[in-house]
Design a protein around this motif. Sequence first.
Motif, mmCIF file in Angstrom:
data_model
loop_
_atom_site.group_PDB
_atom_site.id
_atom_site.type_symbol
_atom_site.label_atom_id
_atom_site.label_comp_id
_atom_site.label_asym_id
_atom_site.label_seq_id
_atom_site.Cartn_x
_atom_site.Cartn_y
_atom_site.Cartn_z
ATOM 1 N N VAL A 623 0.808 -1.226 0.000
ATOM 2 C CA VAL A 623 0.000 0.000 0.000
ATOM 3 C C VAL A 623 0.844 1.281 0.000
ATOM 4 O O VAL A 623 0.290 2.370 0.053
ATOM 5 N N VAL A 624 2.158 1.152 -0.039
ATOM 6 C CA VAL A 624 3.010 2.337 -0.188
ATOM 7 C C VAL A 624 3.994 2.089 -1.319
ATOM 8 O O VAL A 624 4.480 0.961 -1.511
ATOM 9 N N HIS A 625 4.265 3.155 -2.059
ATOM 10 C CA HIS A 625 5.217 3.050 -3.167
ATOM 11 C C HIS A 625 5.893 4.405 -3.335
ATOM 12 O O HIS A 625 5.216 5.445 -3.300
ATOM 13 N N PRO A 626 7.212 4.435 -3.517
ATOM 14 C CA PRO A 626 7.899 5.720 -3.630
ATOM 15 C C PRO A 626 7.537 6.493 -4.887
ATOM 16 O O PRO A 626 7.762 7.707 -4.963
ATOM 17 N N GLY A 627 6.954 5.803 -5.882
ATOM 18 C CA GLY A 627 6.662 6.469 -7.142
ATOM 19 C C GLY A 627 5.308 7.130 -7.229
ATOM 20 O O GLY A 627 4.974 7.716 -8.262
ATOM 21 N N GLY A 628 4.477 7.051 -6.200
ATOM 22 C CA GLY A 628 3.156 7.677 -6.257
ATOM 23 C C GLY A 628 2.176 6.989 -5.341
ATOM 24 O O GLY A 628 2.552 6.280 -4.405
ATOM 25 N N THR A 629 0.867 7.199 -5.604
ATOM 26 C CA THR A 629 -0.175 6.609 -4.777
ATOM 27 C C THR A 629 -0.582 5.259 -5.356
ATOM 28 O O THR A 629 -0.207 4.909 -6.477
ATOM 29 N N MET A 630 -1.393 4.501 -4.574
ATOM 30 C CA MET A 630 -1.760 3.154 -4.991
ATOM 31 C C MET A 630 -3.255 2.915 -4.810
ATOM 32 O O MET A 630 -3.826 3.294 -3.790
ATOM 33 N N ILE A 631 -3.870 2.325 -5.811
ATOM 34 C CA ILE A 631 -5.245 1.841 -5.704
ATOM 35 C C ILE A 631 -5.170 0.325 -5.591
ATOM 36 O O ILE A 631 -4.685 -0.358 -6.508
ATOM 37 N N VAL A 632 -5.644 -0.196 -4.462
ATOM 38 C CA VAL A 632 -5.442 -1.603 -4.120
ATOM 39 C C VAL A 632 -6.800 -2.305 -4.022
ATOM 40 O O VAL A 632 -7.673 -1.863 -3.256
ATOM 41 N N ARG A 633 -6.936 -3.377 -4.771
ATOM 42 C CA ARG A 633 -8.172 -4.165 -4.759
ATOM 43 C C ARG A 633 -7.895 -5.494 -4.058
ATOM 44 O O ARG A 633 -6.848 -6.124 -4.293
ATOM 45 N N THR A 634 -8.825 -5.914 -3.187
ATOM 46 C CA THR A 634 -8.669 -7.208 -2.535
ATOM 47 C C THR A 634 -8.908 -8.319 -3.545
ATOM 48 O O THR A 634 -9.573 -8.124 -4.572
ATOM 49 N N ALA A 635 -8.374 -9.491 -3.227
ATOM 50 C CA ALA A 635 -8.464 -10.618 -4.157
ATOM 51 C C ALA A 635 -9.899 -11.029 -4.432
ATOM 52 O O ALA A 635 -10.233 -11.484 -5.531
#
Length: 748
Positions: A623-635
């Motif tokens: 849920v964290v990335h140095p290149g920007g934000t993240m949209i995370v979907r559960t399986a």
Amino acid sequence: MTEPVPPVPVTPPTPPLPFHGTDADAVDLLHPVVLHHIVNTLQWPGLRPLQEVAVKPLLAGADALLLAPTAGGKTEAALFPVLSRMAGEDWQGTSVLYLCPLKALLNNLAPRLETYTGWLGRRAAVWHGDVTESRRNRIRREHPDVLLTTPESLEAMLVSVRTDHRGFFAGVRTIIVDEVHAFAGDDRGWHLLAVLERLRRVVDTGEQLQVIGLSATVGNPPELLRWLQGSRAGHRPAQVIAPDLAPAGPESSSTPNLADAAPAAGASGSPPVGEIELDYVGSVANAAKMLAALHRGEKRLVFCDSKKIVEELSQALRSLGVTTFLSHASLSVDERRRSEEAFAQARDCVIVSTSTLELGIDVGDLDRVIQINAPATVASFLQRLGRTGRRPGTARNCLFLTLSESALVHAAGLLLLWGRGWVEPVVPPPEPRHIVAQQMLAYCLQENRVGDRTWVEQWNGLAPFDRSAEPIVRHLVRMGYLDSDGGMLFIGPEAERAFGRRHFAELTAVFTAAPEFTVLSGRDEIGRTDPVLLTDEVEGPRLLLLGGRSWRVTHIDWKRRRCFVEPADRGGRARWLSSTDTGLSFELTRAMRDVLLGADPAVPLTRRAQERLATVRADHLDVVHPGGTMIVRTADLTDVRWWTWAGERANRTLTASLGDLADALQVPTAAYLRLRTDLTPQLWKTATADLESRLCLPHVTEEALAGLKFSTALPPRLAEATLATRLADLTGASAVLRQPVRFTLLPN
């Protein structure tokens, strides 16, 4: 009116001893009597840098903002030149107002100011809500030279029929505002400015009224000074005085903004001075065990982020045999005062407090500050850190004991910002329309009748109390808060109904107090508790936790909102409504993201803290990335979250702006907001292509509006717009939208 008592003649002083290492020119400008007592009574070897640099501009009558850490000598830096002016220019009557945000701080300062004014045969007195009427009558008769009070009590004097406010305040020359940053960041600051503008219309020298602010470190000193000057900003000489932070100079000079000077995220700077350590303990019980074992024989001040934790920790400490005292806003005045006085005189003990002891109240010679979890701002941490290291040979120190993983990351992020030299700018809340309504009602109460065209003059053109307030005034008349007759405005029946109790006392307080029941043991008031603890279902006796002790409820007087109790052995519960603040800021939340990405604060972490932080980082890899934000979907495709790490206000703004792309029922957190489950990358790209240009203000609930005092005196749309603006962070939301977004699917 009784004539003021003349000053007591002062015996000419003996020549003062030389000050070593002090600017002789600055010292020589002080009044000889003041200088004599600094040397011979206080036995100071010299002035501190702040006190030295402040002499010339304050003697010249300039407005000023004095910046120094807690216990940095700010009070004396302001008072010694002002008292020298008082003596040299023969000021008469009440000529100096000393304003504080807390009654306890006024009580604490009073003996010092009484001593300093006594050097010159002058007098100081305290006026606030706890001062008896007989004492107030004496103040009205005798006009003390220095009056210590709060802005609310100052306004109460202006509107009171018992105080001849024009006669009493006519000779005011200087206003000193202590802990000015504590005012400026919320609506009490707008209230303060408005009351001071009305006071300028009352005093004989309103245009030349000198205003001096005292503050701990802030991120935007020049802006804070301009704010404090109100309508006179740009029309009077003004200077930020902060020799310990930067070279002092005129307000227009290049005084550094600590917020602007912070390195970019991820950069490392020199570790700040101080013995700071970060630990993870996991529970209140473990924190109590740590405190019982550490630093025995020393005096420790423990800050907590809620009254509930104060109560639970205090009870746990007492069960371990630790001498423990408490301080928080829901304890009775007498209970807090007894606790603070006992702590100041003791040695091997702990006092557990919310932010009530963050400001400059003297609780004696501290050895240690311990922080449970973390404060909301770097500025607050600096205040707390400044309570230590006052004795020669001792260092400022703070031990963080975090109770949860989120608190550990929060504390690490805050210490990361602190290590970069970053401090929050003090920013007044925008669009205080409800304070405009309050001020209009208070001014009509003060003058009885006000011209429906001339009222605008009373705030000297200060926005938003200027002509732009006309729609609010028209609404007050339309709804019956004001009556209008023959070109005059006066208090109407609706204002009498809503605010008229206890001689309009509610009109001078700008916050709505949470509903609480007073808790009494016999005739002794212990404090106040949330009524939910008196109404929810329990098995067996109803037990409360208050003052660090358990109590059994014996009787509830629902009509008078009183609860009677007797001591119990254990098992009490504590609860209060949570605060209505707007949560973690963009900057602090981004620093927490930096911590999760691997950045470490420039302070020691215990092994427990290191191990737990490593675990938390591993748990947040998706849920964290140095290149920007993240949209995370559960399986299972049932949950989609946008991890912005932008703070609660920015995420509220984004939620409102996304429309049906966002979950309409959610309450966004500082780290993420929920999106619709059928979202695809293409739909996202299309829907957000121009979103930055059409950002919306957050939705406002009826419950939130009820917490905005005087909102009922505003047109509904203006009330909603006021609160929505305060819940928004358009800048943070824009910053997020300019970053790349990565879509990812959580593994099973």
